[in-house]
Design a protein around this motif. Structure first.
Motif, PDB file in Angstrom:
ATOM      1  N   ARG A  19      12.393   0.127   6.404  1.00 50.48           N
ATOM      2  CA  ARG A  19      11.691   1.293   5.857  1.00 50.48           C
ATOM      3  C   ARG A  19      12.582   1.997   4.824  1.00 50.48           C
ATOM      4  O   ARG A  19      12.125   2.411   3.765  1.00 50.48           O
ATOM      5  CB  ARG A  19      11.336   2.228   7.023  1.00 50.48           C
ATOM      6  N   GLU A  20      13.869   2.077   5.138  1.00 54.12           N
ATOM      7  CA  GLU A  20      14.818   2.766   4.241  1.00 54.12           C
ATOM      8  C   GLU A  20      14.959   1.991   2.917  1.00 54.12           C
ATOM      9  O   GLU A  20      15.015   2.589   1.851  1.00 54.12           O
ATOM     10  CB  GLU A  20      16.213   2.890   4.903  1.00 54.12           C
ATOM     11  N   GLU A  21      15.015   0.681   3.015  1.00 54.44           N
ATOM     12  CA  GLU A  21      15.130  -0.129   1.784  1.00 54.44           C
ATOM     13  C   GLU A  21      13.906   0.073   0.895  1.00 54.44           C
ATOM     14  O   GLU A  21      14.016   0.158  -0.327  1.00 54.44           O
ATOM     15  CB  GLU A  21      15.297  -1.614   2.134  1.00 54.44           C
ATOM     16  N   VAL A  22      12.739   0.168   1.521  1.00 55.45           N
ATOM     17  CA  VAL A  22      11.512   0.375   0.741  1.00 55.45           C
ATOM     18  C   VAL A  22      11.538   1.782   0.123  1.00 55.45           C
ATOM     19  O   VAL A  22      11.167   1.970  -1.041  1.00 55.45           O
ATOM     20  CB  VAL A  22      10.245   0.169   1.619  1.00 55.45           C
ATOM     21  N   THR A  23      12.039   2.748   0.882  1.00 53.56           N
ATOM     22  CA  THR A  23      12.144   4.121   0.351  1.00 53.56           C
ATOM     23  C   THR A  23      13.028   4.124  -0.900  1.00 53.56           C
ATOM     24  O   THR A  23      12.678   4.729  -1.920  1.00 53.56           O
ATOM     25  CB  THR A  23      12.752   5.061   1.426  1.00 53.56           C
ATOM     26  N   THR A  24      14.157   3.428  -0.833  1.00 51.40           N
ATOM     27  CA  THR A  24      15.073   3.370  -1.979  1.00 51.40           C
ATOM     28  C   THR A  24      14.378   2.736  -3.177  1.00 51.40           C
ATOM     29  O   THR A  24      14.504   3.199  -4.321  1.00 51.40           O
ATOM     30  CB  THR A  24      16.323   2.530  -1.608  1.00 51.40           C
ATOM     31  N   ILE A  70      11.171   2.668  -3.788  1.00 53.19           N
ATOM     32  CA  ILE A  70      10.154   3.598  -4.307  1.00 53.19           C
ATOM     33  C   ILE A  70      10.818   4.669  -5.185  1.00 53.19           C
ATOM     34  O   ILE A  70      10.322   4.999  -6.268  1.00 53.19           O
ATOM     35  CB  ILE A  70       9.357   4.235  -3.138  1.00 53.19           C
ATOM     36  N   GLN A  71      11.968   5.153  -4.725  1.00 52.35           N
ATOM     37  CA  GLN A  71      12.674   6.170  -5.531  1.00 52.35           C
ATOM     38  C   GLN A  71      13.062   5.596  -6.896  1.00 52.35           C
ATOM     39  O   GLN A  71      12.932   6.264  -7.916  1.00 52.35           O
ATOM     40  CB  GLN A  71      13.923   6.646  -4.781  1.00 52.35           C
ATOM     41  N   LYS A  72      13.504   4.354  -6.898  1.00 49.34           N
ATOM     42  CA  LYS A  72      13.886   3.681  -8.149  1.00 49.34           C
ATOM     43  C   LYS A  72      12.672   3.596  -9.087  1.00 49.34           C
ATOM     44  O   LYS A  72      12.781   3.820 -10.293  1.00 49.34           O
ATOM     45  CB  LYS A  72      14.401   2.276  -7.836  1.00 49.34           C
ATOM     46  N   ILE A  73      11.525   3.248  -8.515  1.00 53.71           N
ATOM     47  CA  ILE A  73      10.290   3.141  -9.317  1.00 53.71           C
ATOM     48  C   ILE A  73       9.936   4.515  -9.894  1.00 53.71           C
ATOM     49  O   ILE A  73       9.608   4.647 -11.079  1.00 53.71           O
ATOM     50  CB  ILE A  73       9.125   2.579  -8.460  1.00 53.71           C
ATOM     51  N   GLN A  74      10.015   5.529  -9.028  1.00 49.61           N
ATOM     52  CA  GLN A  74       9.660   6.889  -9.480  1.00 49.61           C
ATOM     53  C   GLN A  74      10.582   7.344 -10.620  1.00 49.61           C
ATOM     54  O   GLN A  74      10.136   7.888 -11.628  1.00 49.61           O
ATOM     55  CB  GLN A  74       9.747   7.865  -8.299  1.00 49.61           C
ATOM     56  N   GLU A  75      11.879   7.100 -10.446  1.00 56.48           N
ATOM     57  CA  GLU A  75      12.853   7.529 -11.470  1.00 56.48           C
ATOM     58  C   GLU A  75      12.625   6.771 -12.783  1.00 56.48           C
ATOM     59  O   GLU A  75      12.633   7.359 -13.861  1.00 56.48           O
ATOM     60  CB  GLU A  75      14.278   7.285 -10.978  1.00 56.48           C
ATOM     61  N   ALA A  76      12.424   5.457 -12.673  1.00 52.31           N
ATOM     62  CA  ALA A  76      12.209   4.648 -13.878  1.00 52.31           C
ATOM     63  C   ALA A  76      10.922   5.083 -14.582  1.00 52.31           C
ATOM     64  O   ALA A  76      10.883   5.181 -15.817  1.00 52.31           O
ATOM     65  CB  ALA A  76      12.137   3.166 -13.511  1.00 52.31           C
ATOM     66  N   ALA A  77       9.878   5.370 -13.795  1.00 52.27           N
ATOM     67  CA  ALA A  77       8.602   5.799 -14.400  1.00 52.27           C
ATOM     68  C   ALA A  77       8.809   7.087 -15.167  1.00 52.27           C
ATOM     69  O   ALA A  77       8.329   7.250 -16.301  1.00 52.27           O
ATOM     70  CB  ALA A  77       7.559   5.989 -13.293  1.00 52.27           C
ATOM     71  N   SER A  78       9.555   8.001 -14.558  1.00 53.07           N
ATOM     72  CA  SER A  78       9.776   9.297 -15.194  1.00 53.07           C
ATOM     73  C   SER A  78      10.533   9.126 -16.514  1.00 53.07           C
ATOM     74  O   SER A  78      10.185   9.730 -17.537  1.00 53.07           O
ATOM     75  CB  SER A  78      10.519  10.177 -14.185  1.00 53.07           C
ATOM     76  N   ARG A  79      11.548   8.259 -16.524  1.00 53.46           N
ATOM     77  CA  ARG A  79      12.343   8.060 -17.752  1.00 53.46           C
ATOM     78  C   ARG A  79      11.516   7.323 -18.827  1.00 53.46           C
ATOM     79  O   ARG A  79      11.499   7.720 -19.979  1.00 53.46           O
ATOM     80  CB  ARG A  79      13.594   7.245 -17.429  1.00 53.46           C
ATOM     81  N   VAL A  80      10.817   6.285 -18.401  1.00 53.08           N
ATOM     82  CA  VAL A  80      10.127   5.426 -19.368  1.00 53.08           C
ATOM     83  C   VAL A  80       8.847   6.080 -19.908  1.00 53.08           C
ATOM     84  O   VAL A  80       8.531   5.970 -21.093  1.00 53.08           O
ATOM     85  CB  VAL A  80       9.805   4.052 -18.704  1.00 53.08           C
ATOM     86  N   LEU A  81       8.136   6.767 -19.023  1.00 52.56           N
ATOM     87  CA  LEU A  81       6.851   7.374 -19.445  1.00 52.56           C
ATOM     88  C   LEU A  81       7.038   8.827 -19.882  1.00 52.56           C
ATOM     89  O   LEU A  81       6.117   9.446 -20.416  1.00 52.56           O
ATOM     90  CB  LEU A  81       5.841   7.323 -18.297  1.00 52.56           C
ATOM     91  N   GLY A  82       8.227   9.390 -19.583  1.00 53.13           N
ATOM     92  CA  GLY A  82       8.473  10.791 -19.933  1.00 53.13           C
ATOM     93  C   GLY A  82       7.623  11.735 -19.108  1.00 53.13           C
ATOM     94  O   GLY A  82       7.197  12.797 -19.584  1.00 53.13           O
ATOM     95  N   LYS A 116       0.837  -1.206   0.000  1.00 55.89           N
ATOM     96  CA  LYS A 116       0.000   0.000   0.000  1.00 55.89           C
ATOM     97  C   LYS A 116       0.871   1.256   0.000  1.00 55.89           C
ATOM     98  O   LYS A 116       0.555   2.240  -0.666  1.00 55.89           O
ATOM     99  CB  LYS A 116      -0.917   0.003   1.217  1.00 55.89           C
ATOM    100  N   ARG A 117       1.978   1.198   0.734  1.00 54.91           N
ATOM    101  CA  ARG A 117       2.876   2.361   0.766  1.00 54.91           C
ATOM    102  C   ARG A 117       3.460   2.601  -0.630  1.00 54.91           C
ATOM    103  O   ARG A 117       3.494   3.740  -1.122  1.00 54.91           O
ATOM    104  CB  ARG A 117       4.000   2.124   1.791  1.00 54.91           C
ATOM    105  N   ILE A 118       3.915   1.528  -1.286  1.00 49.93           N
ATOM    106  CA  ILE A 118       4.506   1.682  -2.628  1.00 49.93           C
ATOM    107  C   ILE A 118       3.464   2.262  -3.597  1.00 49.93           C
ATOM    108  O   ILE A 118       3.746   3.192  -4.352  1.00 49.93           O
ATOM    109  CB  ILE A 118       5.065   0.326  -3.136  1.00 49.93           C
ATOM    110  N   LEU A 119       2.246   1.731  -3.531  1.00 46.17           N
ATOM    111  CA  LEU A 119       1.192   2.226  -4.435  1.00 46.17           C
ATOM    112  C   LEU A 119       0.894   3.705  -4.162  1.00 46.17           C
ATOM    113  O   LEU A 119       0.742   4.506  -5.085  1.00 46.17           O
ATOM    114  CB  LEU A 119      -0.086   1.397  -4.265  1.00 46.17           C
ATOM    115  N   ARG A 120       0.822   4.041  -2.866  1.00 44.52           N
ATOM    116  CA  ARG A 120       0.509   5.434  -2.476  1.00 44.52           C
ATOM    117  C   ARG A 120       1.590   6.379  -2.979  1.00 44.52           C
ATOM    118  O   ARG A 120       1.312   7.402  -3.582  1.00 44.52           O
ATOM    119  CB  ARG A 120       0.438   5.475  -0.947  1.00 44.52           C
ATOM    120  N   GLU A 121       2.849   5.990  -2.774  1.00 47.99           N
ATOM    121  CA  GLU A 121       3.945   6.917  -3.074  1.00 47.99           C
ATOM    122  C   GLU A 121       4.365   6.885  -4.547  1.00 47.99           C
ATOM    123  O   GLU A 121       5.259   7.615  -4.951  1.00 47.99           O
ATOM    124  CB  GLU A 121       5.130   6.632  -2.136  1.00 47.99           C
ATOM    125  N   THR A 122       3.736   6.017  -5.337  1.00 47.12           N
ATOM    126  CA  THR A 122       4.010   6.042  -6.786  1.00 47.12           C
ATOM    127  C   THR A 122       2.743   6.442  -7.559  1.00 47.12           C
ATOM    128  O   THR A 122       2.706   6.341  -8.783  1.00 47.12           O
ATOM    129  CB  THR A 122       4.506   4.656  -7.295  1.00 47.12           C
TER     130      THR A 122
END
Ligand SMILES: Cc1ncc(COP(=O)(O)O)c(C=O)c1O
Length: 388
Positions: free
Chosen positions: A368-373, A375-387, A253-259
């Motif tokens: 918690r920190e590992e999950v944060t990392t 999530i950041q990876k997901i956010q960055e990849a989404a930004s690059r892949v989806l523009g 739920k946290r990953i879904l919320r923060e992405t």
């Protein structure tokens, strides 16, 4: 495997020290687990097996499925789901999944023919199928429902445990599952005649130890009995599972919320508050974008999970239904009226969806920190892949 520790080692050690590894004895570990798991699930009967594949086969036999019957299975599941159907002499009909990667209830409605007797919804990755709609279609056509909950151990749909919504359920406790004893499984049902037959499939001699109703005639079957070592380990694993899945569910739920604002489209979930939460799925616009995203995040693609995709089910495509041709259900005269044609493009819609779906695993031991990392990876990849 979500977690194994000292408690399992101790429980197994005690069985070894006792010398009582055969399951049938008073106060045995398998009996104890079966009673406890039945209570946990809210069903009348549980019988441990040697594997999830065997649980499926035993459950189908318990439901009376055999030659002349078609059983509907989804295009995305471990091949054992379809193979278990053939193992009891029946014929699998493979249908599309929808954007959730799970059985499409509309495809089920369309697929039912005069020989169709049962359906096996599969709760892949611990994600509950759209059971409300599937059960409605099943009722409309008077189909028996066997839930393949091999990947859904401990999960629920709208508060009802997976494996308990249909006429029977099958679980796997192999190494990769939410509860494990290395290899194992269970059949669950509240139907007593179903249980009696299933138990005979699991252990042809079970009646000798457990007794039998005068109306029941034991039949020939393979051996798939669980041992006390497995029972002991499962009793410890059962204590662990609720806490572990609370953690994976919260993590998902946290990953879904923060992405949520990345432009990524989360795959539909039919019971987010009750599912296992062990996987987060996103549906990308194109296959190429899914591949780029998966490479950048370091995650899997549903359509690239090999044996889970119907195109990889070689024994089915080869119509190789048994070790001996005389026992091959694809050749049985009773099955002449069943649909026995399989082509690799028969579920093209599923392949399109699965090849665009990326899967990110959660784990209760992540900090918690590992999950944060992550999530950041997901956010960055989404930004690059989806523009975005
Ligand atoms: C959906 C599904 N069904 C059936 C099975 C068969 O279970 P087992 O490997 O314990 O025979 C599995 C196991 O991976 C599975 O994932």
């Amino acid at each position: 495997m979500l977690r194994v520790g000292q408690e399992e080692i101790k429980a197994i050690g005690e069985v070894l020290k006792s010398g009582k590894m055969f399951r049938y004895h008073p106060g045995g570990q398998c009996d104890r687990f079966e009673k406890r798991y039945a209570k946990f699930l809210g069903v009348k009967h549980v019988c441990m097996t040697a594997s999830g594949t065997n649980a499926l086969t035993a459950a189908l036999a318990g439901l009376g499925i055999g030659p002349g019957d078609e059983v509907v299975v989804p295009s995305f599941t471990y091949m054992a789901t379809a193979i278990a159907v053939v193992a009891v002499g029946a014929i699998p009909v493979i249908i599309d999944v929808d954007e959730s990667t799970l059985m499409d209830p509309n495809a089920l409605d369309d697929a039912v023919g005069p020989r169709t007797r049962a359906v096996i919804p599969v709760h892949m990755w611990g994600l509950p199928c759209d059971m409300r709609r599937i059960l409605k279609v099943a009722r409309k056509h008077q189909l028996l429902v066997l839930e393949d909950a091999c990947q859904g151990v401990g999960g629920a749909y709208e508060g009802r445990k997976l494996g308990t919504l249909g006429h029977a359920g099958a679980f796997s406790f192999n190494y990769f599952k939410n509860m494990t004893c290395g290899e194992g499984g269970a059949v669950v049902t509240s139907g007593s005649p179903v249980f009696e037959k299933a138990r005979c499939m699991i252990d042809c001699c079970s009646f000798y130890w457990k007794g039998r109703k005068a109306t029941f005639t034991p039949f020939v079957s393979n051996g798939a009995r669980a041992s006390e070592i497995e029972g002991a380990m499962m009793n410890v694993q059962l204590d662990r599972v609720p806490g572990l899945l609370r953690a994976t569910r919260a993590q998902k739920k946290r990953i879904l919320r923060e992405t949520a604002r990345t432009g990524l489209q989360a795959s539909p979930c039919h019971s987010l508050d009750h599912e296992c939460g062990t996987h987060v799925l996103y549906l990308l616009p194109t296959e190429k974008q899914a591949q780029d995203f998966a490479t950048q995040v370091g995650c899997g693609i549903a359509g690239r999970t090999g044996r889970h995709v119907y195109t990889e089910w070689d024994p089915i495509f080869a119509l190789q239904g048994a070790h001996h041709e005389a026992m091959n259900p694809f050749r049985f005269p009773e099955n002449r009226g069943c649909r026995r044609k399989y082509t690799r493009d028969m579920c093209a819609r599923s392949l399109d969806i699965l090849n665009r779906t990326v899967m990110i695993g959660t784990h209760p031991d992540r900090t918690r920190e590992e999950v944060t990392t992550r999530i950041q990876k997901i956010q960055e990849a989404a930004s690059r892949v989806l523009g975005t």
